[in-house]
Design a protein around this motif. Structure first.
Motif, PDB file in Angstrom:
ATOM      1  N   LEU A  20       2.794   8.736  -6.009  1.00  0.00           N
ATOM      2  CA  LEU A  20       3.125  10.739  -5.787  1.00  0.00           C
ATOM      3  C   LEU A  20       4.433  10.737  -7.005  1.00  0.00           C
ATOM      4  N   TRP A  35      11.496  11.973   6.221  1.00  0.00           N
ATOM      5  CA  TRP A  35      11.187  11.858   4.961  1.00  0.00           C
ATOM      6  C   TRP A  35      12.740  12.220   3.730  1.00  0.00           C
ATOM      7  N   THR A  84       4.937  15.712   1.503  1.00  0.00           N
ATOM      8  CA  THR A  84       3.489  14.656   1.196  1.00  0.00           C
ATOM      9  C   THR A  84       4.017  12.893   1.895  1.00  0.00           C
ATOM     10  N   MET A  85       4.926  12.936   1.935  1.00  0.00           N
ATOM     11  CA  MET A  85       5.686  11.494   2.600  1.00  0.00           C
ATOM     12  C   MET A  85       5.359  11.941   3.967  1.00  0.00           C
ATOM     13  N   ASP A  86       5.386  13.280   4.530  1.00  0.00           N
ATOM     14  CA  ASP A  86       6.172  13.539   5.559  1.00  0.00           C
ATOM     15  C   ASP A  86       4.404  13.936   6.637  1.00  0.00           C
ATOM     16  N   LYS A  87       3.300  14.510   5.468  1.00  0.00           N
ATOM     17  CA  LYS A  87       2.104  14.497   6.348  1.00  0.00           C
ATOM     18  C   LYS A  87       1.591  13.243   6.510  1.00  0.00           C
ATOM     19  N   LYS A  88       1.914  12.184   5.190  1.00  0.00           N
ATOM     20  CA  LYS A  88       1.177  10.668   5.217  1.00  0.00           C
ATOM     21  C   LYS A  88       2.004  10.280   6.199  1.00  0.00           C
ATOM     22  N   PHE A  89       3.065  10.151   6.148  1.00  0.00           N
ATOM     23  CA  PHE A  89       3.467   8.975   7.363  1.00  0.00           C
ATOM     24  C   PHE A  89       4.681   9.285   8.263  1.00  0.00           C
ATOM     25  N   GLU A 102       0.612  -1.270  -0.061  1.00  0.00           N
ATOM     26  CA  GLU A 102       0.272  -0.208  -0.431  1.00  0.00           C
ATOM     27  C   GLU A 102       0.854   0.987   0.217  1.00  0.00           C
ATOM     28  N   MET A 103       1.820   1.031   1.160  1.00  0.00           N
ATOM     29  CA  MET A 103       2.697   2.563   1.080  1.00  0.00           C
ATOM     30  C   MET A 103       3.128   2.302  -0.368  1.00  0.00           C
ATOM     31  N   GLU A 131       1.586   4.192  -3.095  1.00  0.00           N
ATOM     32  CA  GLU A 131       0.954   5.544  -2.924  1.00  0.00           C
ATOM     33  C   GLU A 131       2.107   6.169  -3.258  1.00  0.00           C
ATOM     34  N   ASN A 144      11.104   1.022   4.545  1.00  0.00           N
ATOM     35  CA  ASN A 144      10.708   2.731   4.478  1.00  0.00           C
ATOM     36  C   ASN A 144      11.617   2.735   3.188  1.00  0.00           C
TER      37      ASN A 144
END
Length: 107
Positions: free
Chosen positions: A40, A71, A62-67, A32-33, A36, A89
């Motif tokens: 992105l 990053w 965007t990765m900082d906000k989601k996960f 899933e990651m 995404e 990761n």
């Protein structure tokens, strides 16, 4: 071998393969990651095709906000790397032929 045959053979050997789809070279992310992150990266590289720095910044934020934070992203052509990262990761992919994206998280 005639001169014409030699030229044809040389032309075939120097032909480059340009991928029009994202090519993941290595990833240890969950499915899933990974999907995404790949979408992105493609979006950022298409949107900012002439500015790799802005594309990398968009991916990172965007990765900082989601996960979660920490990053790191490198977008460019012709680079090598050796990194330390958190398990599950890391994403290393190519897009549009020679554009490479390395995305990883470290604590």
């Amino acid at each position: 071998m005639t001169e014409e045959t030699a030229e044809k053979k040389e032309a075939q050997e120097t032909k480059r393969v340009v991928h029009t789809y994202p090519l993941i070279r290595h990833s240890d992310m969950a499915e899933e990651m990974r999907v995404e992150a790949m979408e992105l990266c493609v979006t950022a590289c298409e949107k900012f095709s002439s500015n790799n720095e802005v594309a990398a910044k968009m991916i990172k934020e965007t990765m900082d906000k989601k996960f979660g934070a920490s990053w790191h992203v490198v977008v460019g052509e012709g680079f090598g790397f050796e990194i330390t990262h958190e398990v599950k990761n890391l994403l290393y992919m190519f897009f549009a032929g020679t554009m490479a994206i390395c995305l990883w998280k470290c604590s």
